[in-house]
Design an enzyme around this catalytic site. Structure first.
Site, mmCIF file in Angstrom:
data_model
loop_
_atom_site.group_PDB
_atom_site.id
_atom_site.type_symbol
_atom_site.label_atom_id
_atom_site.label_comp_id
_atom_site.label_asym_id
_atom_site.label_seq_id
_atom_site.Cartn_x
_atom_site.Cartn_y
_atom_site.Cartn_z
ATOM 1 C CD GLU A 1 -2.400 10.805 -11.431
ATOM 2 O OE1 GLU A 1 -1.869 10.782 -10.297
ATOM 3 O OE2 GLU A 1 -3.303 10.034 -11.776
ATOM 4 C CD GLU B 1 4.372 12.262 -10.164
ATOM 5 O OE1 GLU B 1 5.375 12.045 -9.463
ATOM 6 O OE2 GLU B 1 3.241 11.832 -9.868
ATOM 7 C CD GLU C 1 0.782 6.262 -8.127
ATOM 8 O OE1 GLU C 1 1.491 6.691 -7.226
ATOM 9 O OE2 GLU C 1 -0.155 6.916 -8.638
ATOM 10 C CG PHE D 1 -3.520 -4.891 0.966
ATOM 11 C CD1 PHE D 1 -3.103 -3.593 1.193
ATOM 12 C CD2 PHE D 1 -2.765 -5.935 1.469
ATOM 13 C CE1 PHE D 1 -1.951 -3.342 1.919
ATOM 14 C CE2 PHE D 1 -1.615 -5.689 2.196
ATOM 15 C CZ PHE D 1 -1.210 -4.389 2.423
ATOM 16 C CG HIS D 2 -0.329 -8.987 -3.526
ATOM 17 N ND1 HIS D 2 1.037 -8.980 -3.403
ATOM 18 C CD2 HIS D 2 -0.687 -10.287 -3.682
ATOM 19 C CE1 HIS D 2 1.502 -10.219 -3.489
ATOM 20 N NE2 HIS D 2 0.466 -11.032 -3.647
ATOM 21 C CE LYS E 1 -0.940 1.587 -6.669
ATOM 22 N NZ LYS E 1 -2.237 2.081 -6.179
ATOM 23 C CG ASP E 2 5.345 1.813 -0.817
ATOM 24 O OD1 ASP E 2 4.415 2.582 -1.089
ATOM 25 O OD2 ASP E 2 5.317 1.009 0.137
HETATM 26 N N1 LIG Z 1 -3.123 -2.720 -4.120
HETATM 27 C C1 LIG Z 1 -2.355 -2.324 -3.099
HETATM 28 N N2 LIG Z 1 -1.832 -3.226 -2.240
HETATM 29 C C2 LIG Z 1 -1.040 -2.844 -1.224
HETATM 30 N N3 LIG Z 1 -0.728 -1.581 -0.931
HETATM 31 C C3 LIG Z 1 -1.188 -0.627 -1.737
HETATM 32 C C4 LIG Z 1 -2.037 -0.932 -2.855
HETATM 33 N N4 LIG Z 1 -2.367 0.229 -3.459
HETATM 34 C C5 LIG Z 1 -1.739 1.202 -2.780
HETATM 35 N N5 LIG Z 1 -1.038 0.713 -1.750
HETATM 36 C C6 LIG Z 1 -0.230 1.489 -0.784
HETATM 37 O O1 LIG Z 1 -0.791 2.778 -0.631
HETATM 38 C C7 LIG Z 1 0.150 3.779 -1.063
HETATM 39 C C8 LIG Z 1 -0.589 4.887 -1.770
HETATM 40 O O2 LIG Z 1 -1.174 4.335 -2.941
HETATM 41 P P1 LIG Z 1 -2.030 5.212 -3.953
HETATM 42 O O3 LIG Z 1 -2.504 4.337 -5.037
HETATM 43 O O4 LIG Z 1 -3.038 5.985 -3.179
HETATM 44 O O5 LIG Z 1 -0.932 6.145 -4.555
HETATM 45 P P2 LIG Z 1 -0.623 7.632 -4.177
HETATM 46 O O6 LIG Z 1 0.561 7.649 -3.253
HETATM 47 O O7 LIG Z 1 -1.881 8.297 -3.773
HETATM 48 O O8 LIG Z 1 -0.133 8.146 -5.545
HETATM 49 P P3 LIG Z 1 -0.350 9.556 -6.140
HETATM 50 O O9 LIG Z 1 -0.457 10.517 -4.981
HETATM 51 O O10 LIG Z 1 0.885 9.734 -6.965
HETATM 52 O O11 LIG Z 1 -1.599 9.416 -6.949
HETATM 53 C C9 LIG Z 1 1.141 3.036 -1.955
HETATM 54 O O12 LIG Z 1 2.395 3.695 -2.019
HETATM 55 C C10 LIG Z 1 1.208 1.685 -1.280
HETATM 56 O O13 LIG Z 1 2.071 1.711 -0.155
#
Ligand SMILES: Nc1ncnc2c1ncn2[C@@H]1O[C@H](COP(=O)(O)OP(=O)(O)OP(=O)(O)O)[C@@H](O)[C@H]1O
Length: 125
Positions: A30, A71, A78, A88-89, A96-97
């Site tokens: 990570e 973290e 996540e 996607f949902h 996650k947000d």
């Molecule tokens: N299955 C999903 N459905 C809808 N939106 C998603 C999905 N997966 C991720 N997202 C959106 O994309 C964003 C980034 O997701 P991701 O899994 O890439 O995490 P990240 O921000 O890269 O986390 P990190 O950098 O900590 O690994 C999320 O915050 C969310 O808004």
């Protein structure tokens, strides 16, 4: 617990090994966690430079622990979201947000607390 597994809890030693495994995988994979580990190391180095007193050290160590733990929890959330909702949902995205927001709120406030500690040590002692 994994269904069908031995219902007895693992020993403390095994539990610690599982936790260490989780820490190691986050530290290796990570990017954000690596950055926060580096930030923690920097905070400790600055503590030596500023010659912090015991209470200030306690505050800095608690701050580092809170940021790293948030973290790790964000990474766990996540991972579970990716497991249960690989497609996607909107709710997956919201989860996650919000988890990411928790980390950023924590990091921001901890950074402010750290600045207070170092400014106090440098200018008000
Ligand atoms: N299955 C999903 N459905 C809808 N939106 C998603 C999905 N997966 C991720 N997202 C959106 O994309 C964003 C980034 O997701 P991701 O899994 O890439 O995490 P990240 O921000 O890269 O986390 P990190 O950098 O900590 O690994 C999320 O915050 C969310 O808004």
């Amino acid at each position: 617990m994994i269904p069908g597994k031995n219902p007895h809890h693992p020993s403390f030693r095994r539990s610690f090994l599982f936790a260490f495994q989780g820490f190691r995988s986050a530290a290796l994979q990570e990017r954000n966690f690596k950055v926060m580990l580096a930030g923690g190391a920097l905070a400790i180095a600055m503590g030596f430079v500023c010659q912090l007193d015991l209470v200030s050290w306690a505050i800095i160590l608690i701050c580092i622990a809170v940021v790293l733990a948030s973290e790790l929890l964000n990474t766990a959330i996540e991972t579970v979201v990716d497991l249960v909702s690989p497609e996607f949902h909107p709710l997956a995205g919201r989860a996650k947000d919000v988890a990411a927001a928790a980390t950023w709120v924590t990091t921001l406030l901890v950074a402010l607390a750290g600045i207070c500690v170092y400014v106090n040590a440098l200018f008000f002692r």
